[in-house]
Design a protein around this motif. Sequence first.
Motif, PDB file in Angstrom:
ATOM      1  N   PRO A   1       0.805  -1.027  -0.231  1.00  0.00           N
ATOM      2  CA  PRO A   1      -0.268   0.042   0.508  1.00  0.00           C
ATOM      3  C   PRO A   1       0.479   1.337  -0.432  1.00  0.00           C
ATOM      4  O   PRO A   1       0.064   2.162  -0.450  1.00  0.00           O
ATOM      5  CB  PRO A   1      -0.603  -0.092   1.424  1.00  0.00           C
ATOM      6  N   ARG A   2       2.078   1.253   0.288  1.00  0.00           N
ATOM      7  CA  ARG A   2       2.930   2.519   0.534  1.00  0.00           C
ATOM      8  C   ARG A   2       3.835   2.512  -0.475  1.00  0.00           C
ATOM      9  O   ARG A   2       4.742   3.202  -0.133  1.00  0.00           O
ATOM     10  CB  ARG A   2       3.571   2.531   1.842  1.00  0.00           C
ATOM     11  N   ALA A   3       4.540   0.906  -0.696  1.00  0.00           N
ATOM     12  CA  ALA A   3       5.711   1.260  -1.844  1.00  0.00           C
ATOM     13  C   ALA A   3       6.072   1.112  -3.248  1.00  0.00           C
ATOM     14  O   ALA A   3       3.931   0.093  -3.628  1.00  0.00           O
ATOM     15  CB  ALA A   3       6.542   0.029  -1.014  1.00  0.00           C
ATOM     16  N   ALA A   4       6.078   1.113  -4.003  1.00  0.00           N
ATOM     17  CA  ALA A   4       6.583   0.590  -5.858  1.00  0.00           C
ATOM     18  C   ALA A   4       6.807  -0.536  -5.375  1.00  0.00           C
ATOM     19  O   ALA A   4       7.973  -1.614  -6.278  1.00  0.00           O
ATOM     20  CB  ALA A   4       6.922   1.868  -6.513  1.00  0.00           C
ATOM     21  N   CYS A   5       6.220  -1.883  -5.230  1.00  0.00           N
ATOM     22  CA  CYS A   5       6.519  -2.989  -4.560  1.00  0.00           C
ATOM     23  C   CYS A   5       4.961  -4.270  -5.003  1.00  0.00           C
ATOM     24  O   CYS A   5       3.722  -3.231  -5.072  1.00  0.00           O
ATOM     25  CB  CYS A   5       7.220  -3.561  -4.281  1.00  0.00           C
ATOM     26  N   LEU A   6       5.775  -5.369  -4.955  1.00  0.00           N
ATOM     27  CA  LEU A   6       4.318  -6.515  -5.146  1.00  0.00           C
ATOM     28  C   LEU A   6       4.880  -7.416  -5.269  1.00  0.00           C
ATOM     29  O   LEU A   6       6.045  -8.073  -5.538  1.00  0.00           O
ATOM     30  CB  LEU A   6       4.401  -6.218  -7.358  1.00  0.00           C
ATOM     31  N   VAL A   7       4.262  -8.296  -4.555  1.00  0.00           N
ATOM     32  CA  VAL A   7       4.421  -9.683  -3.979  1.00  0.00           C
ATOM     33  C   VAL A   7       3.845 -10.242  -4.425  1.00  0.00           C
ATOM     34  O   VAL A   7       2.322 -10.489  -4.781  1.00  0.00           O
ATOM     35  CB  VAL A   7       3.911 -10.312  -2.291  1.00  0.00           C
TER      36      VAL A   7
ATOM     37  N   GLY B   1       2.788  -0.898   5.377  1.00  0.00           N
ATOM     38  CA  GLY B   1       2.836  -1.240   4.464  1.00  0.00           C
ATOM     39  C   GLY B   1       4.311  -1.638   4.709  1.00  0.00           C
ATOM     40  O   GLY B   1       5.307  -2.442   4.395  1.00  0.00           O
ATOM     41  N   ASN B   2       4.378  -2.194   5.972  1.00  0.00           N
ATOM     42  CA  ASN B   2       6.173  -1.782   7.667  1.00  0.00           C
ATOM     43  C   ASN B   2       5.947  -3.624   7.328  1.00  0.00           C
ATOM     44  O   ASN B   2       7.064  -4.155   6.936  1.00  0.00           O
ATOM     45  CB  ASN B   2       5.733  -1.714   8.673  1.00  0.00           C
ATOM     46  N   PHE B   3       4.648  -4.071   6.997  1.00  0.00           N
ATOM     47  CA  PHE B   3       4.988  -5.517   6.742  1.00  0.00           C
ATOM     48  C   PHE B   3       4.223  -6.704   5.958  1.00  0.00           C
ATOM     49  O   PHE B   3       3.214  -5.915   5.629  1.00  0.00           O
ATOM     50  CB  PHE B   3       5.249  -6.125   8.235  1.00  0.00           C
ATOM     51  N   PHE B   4       4.147  -8.239   5.983  1.00  0.00           N
ATOM     52  CA  PHE B   4       2.990  -8.828   5.319  1.00  0.00           C
ATOM     53  C   PHE B   4       3.141 -10.042   5.569  1.00  0.00           C
ATOM     54  O   PHE B   4       3.968 -10.347   6.180  1.00  0.00           O
ATOM     55  CB  PHE B   4       3.612  -8.827   3.488  1.00  0.00           C
TER      56      PHE B   4
END
Length: 470
Positions: free
Chosen positions: A107-113, A151-154
């Motif tokens: 939600p807060r960074a340009a990344c995808l898991v 967005g600090n953890f998932f």
Amino acid sequence: MVTLIHTLADHRDDVNCCAFSSSCLATCSSDKTIRVYSLSNFAELPYSPLKGHTYAVHCCCFSPSGRELASCSTDGTTAVWAVRDGRRLALLRQPGASPVRVCRFCPRAACLVSGAADGSVVLWNTQSFKLHRSGNVKGGSLVACAFSPNGNFFVTGSSSGDLTIWDDKMRCLYNEKAHDLGVTCCDISSHPVSDSENGFKYFQMASCGQDNQIKLWLILLADVLGVELKYKCTLSGHSAPVLACAFSCDGQMVVSGFKITKTLLQSTGNTLHTLSQHTRYVTTCAFAPHSPLLATGSMDKTVHIWQFDLKQPCAGDTAENESKVAVEHWSEDDVSAWLCEQDLSDFVGLFKMNNIDGKELLNLTKESLANELKIESLGWRSKLLQKIEELRTTVSVSVPDEFLCPITRELMKDPVIAADGYSYEREAMENWISSRRSSPMTNLPLHSLMLTPNRTLKMAISRWLETQQK
């Protein structure tokens, strides 16, 4: 009150996932496609369906801005699409080419898991579309994922039953055996819970699994304490594997399987509504971010769009809860008001003329609608019966769940045992195996198509029905 306002029936196979942005709804299916609809009128966008995956599409999700849409597939890839025109921006190949089961944007960074059947977890940079970091879970397929709001953890969930917490650098912070038969889905509420005594803020998480359970958890992430995962409670009411769960945007409701449950974080959850319009198992559910909408998708190839009242009464409120006693004591005016709420106001005069109160309403049948109320239109009779059945399902004395067919969710008349060990209504199961050879409960292949009459269950249902008629 929760009202079914629209049904999407464009997919040709099981619907596996649905996701909202602020303006669109995306759905994906085992038919290899992703479809995108406008929330203004539920019309499919001109470029939809999105094609390109060569096998079933398991998951789809929007980026935080809503401008990109990701999808992942058995073909071992995760695709990123432009929502504006449907262009495919990237095709991300999972290391090892293992089937990709889940994908989520941070939600807060340009990344995808993306998470795959071999247990691999990959963090992709969505600006360069390059692999940024990767990890692996042991002993199972990765099938679920949810990011914290900051967005600090998932959290990931696996078919081995583990919930694993990762930080944004892909370091494994915590692992918990959560569901004995495997995790199927997890979600983290966007609203943290405050602990006034210690001054901490916890993230609420729901997880569900093949063990027929949905569990609520609290996650604390702190520099000093590290990660703390607290089990809070188990929400009851499911007698079959729960394949999907999701928090509402305000964190006050959880939708799971075929039930929406109010989350009382102190100890328990109270069932608000039972939604039973799907004819096969519910595989996915999602709340819209900025409107009172809920989408549910199913193995019946449809997606239902529901609108719910944001002012739901809590357990213990003085507002009248929906219950069988309350409906049985409805006046004729109460029935008239209910008809208007269901867009059946044309029948108000007819029902009043026949003195239909709450008790009479619950006893209406297709015969009485045709012969006594003289409703000639089959379509109107069917709609009335559907709404009355919804009311009965919501407010009636609970039918033991083992008496309900897992496919139709209706009381069984001719129960049979299938090769998976579960009992089904004969006609429903015969229709099921006529087009596929998998279990409706586990989705695993059936080693035999033989159906054995369950006479013991049939006798138990008969005895129960006799007690209800006394």
